[in-house]
Write a protein that holds these residues in place. Structure first.
Motif, PDB file in Angstrom:
ATOM      1  N   PHE A  45       0.686  -1.207  -0.167  1.00 33.34           N
ATOM      2  CA  PHE A  45       0.082   0.159   0.148  1.00 33.34           C
ATOM      3  C   PHE A  45       0.907   1.050  -0.080  1.00 33.34           C
ATOM      4  O   PHE A  45       0.612   2.374  -0.681  1.00 33.34           O
ATOM      5  CB  PHE A  45      -0.931   0.088   1.235  1.00 33.34           C
ATOM      6  N   GLY A  46       1.903   1.120   0.722  1.00 32.18           N
ATOM      7  CA  GLY A  46       2.824   2.549   0.892  1.00 32.18           C
ATOM      8  C   GLY A  46       3.955   2.387  -0.136  1.00 32.18           C
ATOM      9  O   GLY A  46       4.984   3.290  -0.381  1.00 32.18           O
ATOM     10  N   LEU A  47       3.879   1.711  -1.418  1.00 30.28           N
ATOM     11  CA  LEU A  47       4.930   1.741  -2.364  1.00 30.28           C
ATOM     12  C   LEU A  47       4.965   3.212  -2.922  1.00 30.28           C
ATOM     13  O   LEU A  47       6.309   3.516  -3.232  1.00 30.28           O
ATOM     14  CB  LEU A  47       4.387   0.949  -3.596  1.00 30.28           C
ATOM     15  N   ILE A  48       4.041   3.838  -3.215  1.00 31.90           N
ATOM     16  CA  ILE A  48       4.112   5.271  -3.683  1.00 31.90           C
ATOM     17  C   ILE A  48       5.086   6.092  -2.918  1.00 31.90           C
ATOM     18  O   ILE A  48       5.687   7.133  -3.498  1.00 31.90           O
ATOM     19  CB  ILE A  48       2.736   5.726  -4.181  1.00 31.90           C
ATOM     20  N   VAL A  49       4.714   5.977  -1.569  1.00 34.46           N
ATOM     21  CA  VAL A  49       5.636   7.031  -0.787  1.00 34.46           C
ATOM     22  C   VAL A  49       6.940   6.558  -0.749  1.00 34.46           C
ATOM     23  O   VAL A  49       8.117   7.373  -0.724  1.00 34.46           O
ATOM     24  CB  VAL A  49       4.987   6.714   0.770  1.00 34.46           C
ATOM     25  N   GLN A  50       7.281   5.208  -0.836  1.00 28.86           N
ATOM     26  CA  GLN A  50       8.817   4.742  -0.556  1.00 28.86           C
ATOM     27  C   GLN A  50       9.430   4.953  -1.921  1.00 28.86           C
ATOM     28  O   GLN A  50      10.647   5.605  -1.943  1.00 28.86           O
ATOM     29  CB  GLN A  50       8.725   3.294  -0.298  1.00 28.86           C
ATOM     30  N   PHE A  51       8.734   4.663  -3.143  1.00 32.20           N
ATOM     31  CA  PHE A  51       9.497   5.137  -4.258  1.00 32.20           C
ATOM     32  C   PHE A  51       9.863   6.362  -4.621  1.00 32.20           C
ATOM     33  O   PHE A  51      10.814   6.826  -5.057  1.00 32.20           O
ATOM     34  CB  PHE A  51       8.333   4.702  -5.485  1.00 32.20           C
ATOM     35  N   GLY A  52       8.865   7.249  -4.168  1.00 32.81           N
ATOM     36  CA  GLY A  52       8.804   8.755  -4.493  1.00 32.81           C
ATOM     37  C   GLY A  52      10.176   9.205  -3.527  1.00 32.81           C
ATOM     38  O   GLY A  52      10.799  10.132  -3.882  1.00 32.81           O
ATOM     39  N   TYR A  53       9.975   8.773  -2.351  1.00 32.29           N
ATOM     40  CA  TYR A  53      10.976   9.046  -1.386  1.00 32.29           C
ATOM     41  C   TYR A  53      12.702   8.738  -2.004  1.00 32.29           C
ATOM     42  O   TYR A  53      13.470   9.570  -1.779  1.00 32.29           O
ATOM     43  CB  TYR A  53      10.997   8.487   0.012  1.00 32.29           C
TER      44      TYR A  53
END
Length: 450
Positions: free
Chosen positions: A140-148
């Motif tokens: 679920f949190g992939l977009i946060v991790q990838f962007g960071y």
């Protein structure tokens, strides 16, 4: 601040640039290790095995992330080395938009496939529920991790190694505090470990985006009347040409990890827990040493953009010495304190798990010096966009590692799996070194002819 890596003595430039990257990678790995440490000490051996099994699957996502970051960083470094500020801004926007779209697809697919992937890995039945909970939140949190991580990579591509260190340090502290709070105090179990990572990276990701936007505004527009594209198709294609082979390379690494994890699981939950702790300790060192790969890649890409091949050749020697020195220090520390390191992850009385993890460390760690050579050579290949040789060396490494793990485990048990690492690493190192030297020689001859 942005740093030009095309001037100054190569050894001094790489030292000043790579050292903050090394500590950034080390700090980032600490909070990944903290996940397993909190799981093992505050939840139990089964939770540690669960997190360890999901780790092999998350490496698939990390492989794709590494490809995205590398594709963006190499192109960004070349444009920065060539002095094209407008293109640098366009490249940053293009990378963020493309990565955001990719994350939406990965999150949907990952949520649907999580149970199947865990079953294929032969995850122990008593660890299945916790593993699935952790993996669903992580996805679920992939977009946060990838962007960071993409934003962190952009700073390094612009020659700034200090800002990533500050951001990663802040993220790590927040992550560890949330780990303890959500697991020990709130009682969320493995779900608390997953949410801690998402929340910590989300906060620092927002800060990174604000800082990068200010940094990009410092570049003077080459042609002010001409509007810069929000999404540049030519730049995207350039990134894709680098990102796809790198992603394939890392996916092969991740697949090898999944296959080996499945073999380890066949020896029971205790050996699986010991391996989960040992592989986290090992990957902490390898990921920290990979900072020299990133440093060499940015250094090589900037100098390639400035047409300074001879400088890359001198940088390769300096980069190898730098990575080797740190590899030796880490190896000595691990071998001296292996028992204490394993006890940090495991409950009192988990002697079978502890013994398995210590065996892994004693067999694998002495070969860190071999890995140091490969890391420097891989950085040059990556920075020059030589993806096919890089992929060839990786395939050879993993094929031998998985093959020997399968064969030797039949005769020697779990120890046979640990013995497979040196075979793969040595083969991959020899190939990477040969490819890097040949590429630099050809580039030097071409430059001289011009």
């Amino acid at each position: 601040m942005n740093r030009d890596l095309t001037t100054g003595a190569p050894a001094r430039v790489l030292w000043r640039f790579c050292l903050p990257l090394f500590f950034s990678a080390l700090v980032q790995q600490f909070y990944l290790v903290a996940d397993s440490l909190v799981a093992g000490r505050y939840i139990g051996e089964v939770a540690l095995a669960a997190v360890g099994n999901t780790y092999q699957i998350t490496l698939v996502y990390q492989a794709i992330l590494f490809g995205c970051v590398t594709g963006c960083a190499v192109v960004l470094s070349r444009l920065f080395g060539a002095g094209d500020g407008g293109a640098v801004r366009a490249a940053a926007r293009t990378a963020l938009l493309a990565t955001g779209a990719l994350c939406l697809v990965l999150s949907a697919a990952g949520a649907a496939l999580a149970p199947l992937l865990l079953r294929l890995m032969k995850t122990p039945a008593d660890a299945m529920t916790d593993a699935l909970r952790y993996l669903q939140i992580y996805t679920f949190g992939l977009i946060v991790q990838f962007g960071y991580q993409l934003l962190i990579g952009m700073f390094a591509a612009l020659g700034d190694a200090k800002t990533p260190l500050i951001l990663l340090s802040a993220s790590s502290v927040i992550n560890i505090l949330l780990d303890v709070l959500l697991v020990k105090n709130v009682g969320l179990g493995v779900r608390g470990i997953a949410w801690a990572t998402v929340l910590a990276q989300g906060v620092c990701g927002i800060a990174a985006l604000v800082l990068l936007q200010r940094r990009l505004c410092l570049f003077r527009r080459a042609r002010a009347p001409r509007a810069e594209p929000i999404f540049s198709v030519p730049i995207f294609r350039s990134m894709l040409r680098i990102a796809l082979p790198v992603t394939m390379q890392q996916l092969i690494v991740a697949l090898g990890g999944v296959l080996i994890q499945a073999m380890v699981n066949g020896f029971g939950v205790s050996v699986s827990a010991g391996y989960a702790a040992a592989i986290k300790i090992n990957n902490l060192a390898i990921a920290a040493l990979m900072a020299f790969d990133k440093g060499m890649a940015s250094y090589s890409a900037q100098n390639a953009g400035a047409n300074r091949t001879e400088r890359i050749r001198r940088g390769l020697g300096a980069g190898w010495k730098l990575s080797a020195a740190f590899a030796l220090c880490i190896a000595a520390g691990y071998l001296a304190f292996q028992g204490g390191l394993m006890r940090q992850f495991l409950e009192v009385g988990a002697e079978t798990a502890k013994a398995a993890g210590e065996q892994f460390i004693r067999i694998v760690v002495p070969f860190y010096l071999v890995v140091a050579v490969k890391i420097a050579c891989d950085g040059v290949l990556r920075g020059l966009g030589a993806m096919r040789p890089l992929l060839t060396a990786t395939v050879a490494d993993l094929a031998l590692r998985v093959g020997f793990a399968f064969l030797l485990s039949r005769w020697l048990g779990s120890v046979g799996i640990w013995l497979a690492w040196p075979f793969g690493w040595t083969t991959g190192t020899v190939l990477s070194a040969v490819f890097a030297v040949r590429l630099l020689r050809r580039a030097g001859k071409t430059e001289s002819a011009i």
